[in-house]
Structure formats: structure tokens, C-alpha cells
Design an enzyme around this catalytic site. Structure first.
Site, short mmCIF file in Angstrom:
data_model
loop_
_atom_site.label_atom_id
_atom_site.label_comp_id
_atom_site.label_asym_id
_atom_site.label_seq_id
_atom_site.Cartn_x
_atom_site.Cartn_y
_atom_site.Cartn_z
N CYS A 1 0.85 -1.19 0.00
CA CYS A 1 0.00 0.00 0.00
C CYS A 1 0.88 1.24 0.00
CB CYS A 1 -0.92 -0.01 1.22
SG CYS A 1 -1.90 1.50 1.40
N CYS B 1 -0.29 4.06 2.34
CA CYS B 1 -0.03 3.77 3.76
C CYS B 1 1.42 4.02 4.14
CB CYS B 1 -0.36 2.30 4.06
SG CYS B 1 -1.96 1.74 3.49
N ASP B 2 2.36 3.67 3.26
CA ASP B 2 3.76 3.57 3.67
C ASP B 2 4.74 4.47 2.92
OD1 ASP B 2 2.98 1.59 5.47
OD2 ASP B 2 3.25 -0.01 4.00
#
Length: 308
Positions: free
Chosen positions: A134, A137-138
Site C-alpha cells: 500500500c 499507507c507507507d
């Protein structure tokens, strides 16, 4: 007297929220059950530019919030629960969760899909330690660093473009000699000076002890093995349906995609399926939303004919 809903929607992504909106707007007593965050995969998507009518700079998170608000405005109810068992046969369907059991005249399954693993050595061991699935997300963990992206479809290329906002370089590794992504995405990627491409290549191994230090690559045409130093690897090689709960209870493909007709009907009367979990050509927010609207309308017609 126990409560029986008109419809229970299992899954709170775009398909489930769209189904909830249409069902509740039709005055159906509607419950949406979601085990994680409402919005599903799209909630973690940074940029939505192919959903018709979406506002400028629309994100997956803002779109998901608005979808949920709309369904709630028409009376849909929401529960954060893990479904552990379903009884789909019979006039009244049963959905057993960790804490409560719910009943309904119809069920709409919209549990979506999850990322497929790349399948290389040490992938699982380094997941969350340099291996990610993701970008939204990261990505901020890799500010100014070198990033690899595994895959060549729409998700891989759109996420590679997004990652250029953070990384010093983004190297796309693809097992073929051309991308499968939409031409518009390919054009953006090829014109981005931060993005490099390694063709006809697979990842054999992720190297590192406490964090990713590099990848071992293999050219599938020549057999040549090489090392790529990288700080992060984002894997985008497809998704698998979240359908384990329904195996043996409903007709699906060998891959696990549930089979429906154009009205989202399954082989079980009163059970409908929408979104990425069903067998279909295109898995996008727009098709998930359309599936959800159709499923809710078909469920309404089923109730009218069955229970009136």
C-alpha cells in the site's frame, strides 16, 4: 421478537456502500457489516481521477467518507464486526459475527479482494520492514530513498507515479516487456524522470535481516541473475477475492471469484454479490459502485416478489 433486516450487506467498500445507499433510499431496512475500515481498498488510495464527477484532487479517503455519509443519510445502519459464519439457504438468511448474530431476507456480499503476494523468498519475513502492498499507507517512510515497484498493471503504475513524490528513484520491475496499465498511466510513467523500468524480470529474493536492503532479480528470458539495491519494495501483482467464508456454499470460480448474472444474482435465491469479489472484467471503484446499485435494486425486487 427478533429483528429481521430486509438486507444485510457484508463489506463496507464502494460496492457495499453503494448497495447500502440504494437499499436504504428504497426504504429497505439495511445493515452494513464491515470488519475493518469503511471504504475498503479505495480508502487507502491517494488520488481518484477516473471516478466521474469526483471533485478536483479527490482522494479515496474523502470519497469513502462521503459514500458512507450518503448511505447513513438515507437510514442505513453500520456495524463494525467480523463475520464468522453465514447461512444462505432458506427464506431468512443468518449472519453470525464475533459478538452478535443478524438475520435478513436478503444478503449482499461485497467483501472485495486482498493483495496477492509476489511469491519471492523472504517476502513474508520482510513484510512491513521494507516490503509493502500500500503506497498511500507507507510511502512517507521512503522520503528521499530508492524504491522498487513490482508489477505492470494499473495499480502498479499509478502507485509508482505516486511514490515519485517521496522517493529519490522508483524502479518498476515487470515480468513482461510491456506494461498492462492504461495508456494514460503508461504515458505519465514514461515521462516521469524518476521512474526507471526493468523488463522481463522477476524478484527471486528479498535481502536483509531487520529491514530490506536489496532484491535479487532474474531475467526470465536470459536467466541472468542480478542484485538491485533498494530501500523499499511495493508489490502490486493483483488481488485475490475474500471469499473463503462462502466456499462450498455458493458457486464460484477455481480462483474464488463468485459467479453472478448481470443482476448480481448468485445461484442461491436472495443472495447477491457486488464488487471485486465477483467474476468480472474490470475491478474499479466505478464498477463496484454500479454493482452495488444493481444488487440493491435486485434485492428489493426479490423481496417484493417473495414476501409481498
Amino acid at each position: 421478537m427478533e429483528h429481521i433486516y430486509d438486507t444485510i450487506i457484508i463489506g463496507g467498500g464502494p460496492a457495499g456502500l453503494s448497495a447500502g445507499l440504494y437499499a436504504a433510499r428504497s426504504k429497505m431496512d439495511t445493515l452494513i457489516i464491515e470488519r475493518a475500515a469503511f471504504g475498503g481498498q479505495v480508502a487507502t488510495t491517494n488520488e481518484i481521477d477516473n471516478y466521474p464527477g469526483s471533485i478536483e484532487n479527490c482522494t479515496g479517503a474523502t470519497l469513502s467518507v462521503r459514500m458512507k455519509e450518503q448511505a447513513a443519510e438515507f437510514g442505513a445502519l453500520f456495524v463494525s464486526e467480523e463475520v464468522v459464519e453465514v447461512e444462505l439457504e432458506g427464506d431468512i438468511k443468518v449472519v453470525k459475527c464475533m459478538r452478535e448474530t443478524y438475520k435478513a431476507k436478503t444478503i449482499i456480499i461485497t467483501t472485495g479482494a486482498y493483495p496477492r503476494l509476489g511469491g519471492f523468498k523472504n517476502e513474508v519475513e520482510l513484510r512491513g520492514k521494507g516490503i509493502s502492498y500500500c503506497a498511500t499507507c507507507d510511502a512517507d517512510f521512503y522520503e528521499g530513498l530508492d524504491i522498487a515497484v513490482l508489477g505492470g498493471g494499473d495499480s502498479a503504475i499509478s502507485e509508482a507515479i505516486y511514490l515519485t513524490k517521496f522517493g529519490e528513484t522508483v524502479t518498476v520491475i515487470h515480468r513482461r516487456d510491456e506494461l498492462r496499465a492504461a495508456k494514460s498511466l503508461q504515458e505519465k510513467a514514461f515521462n516521469n524522470p524518476k521512474i526507471k523500468f526493468i523488463w522481463d524480470t522477476v524478484v527471486e529474493e528479498a535481502k536483509g535481516e531487520n529491514g530490506l536492503e536489496g532484491l535479487v532479480l532474474k531475467n526470465i528470458k536470459t536467466g541472468k541473475v542480478s542484485d538491485l539495491k533498494t530501500d523499499g519494495c511495493f508489490v502490486f501483482v493483483g488481488y485475490l477475492p475474500v471469499s473463503e467464508l462462502y466456499k462450498g456454499k455458493i458457486t464460484m470460480t477455481s480462483r474464488g471469484d463468485i459467479i453472478t448474472d448481470e443482476e448480481m444474482k448468485t445461484n442461491i435465491p436472495g443472495v447477491f454479490v457486488a464488487g471485486d469479489i465477483r467474476e468480472k472484467l474490470l475491478r474499479q471503484v466505478i464498477t463496484a459502485a454500479a454493482d452495488g446499485a444493481i444488487a440493491a435494486t435486485a434485492a428489493e425486487h426479490y423481496i417484493e416478489n417473495k414476501f409481498s
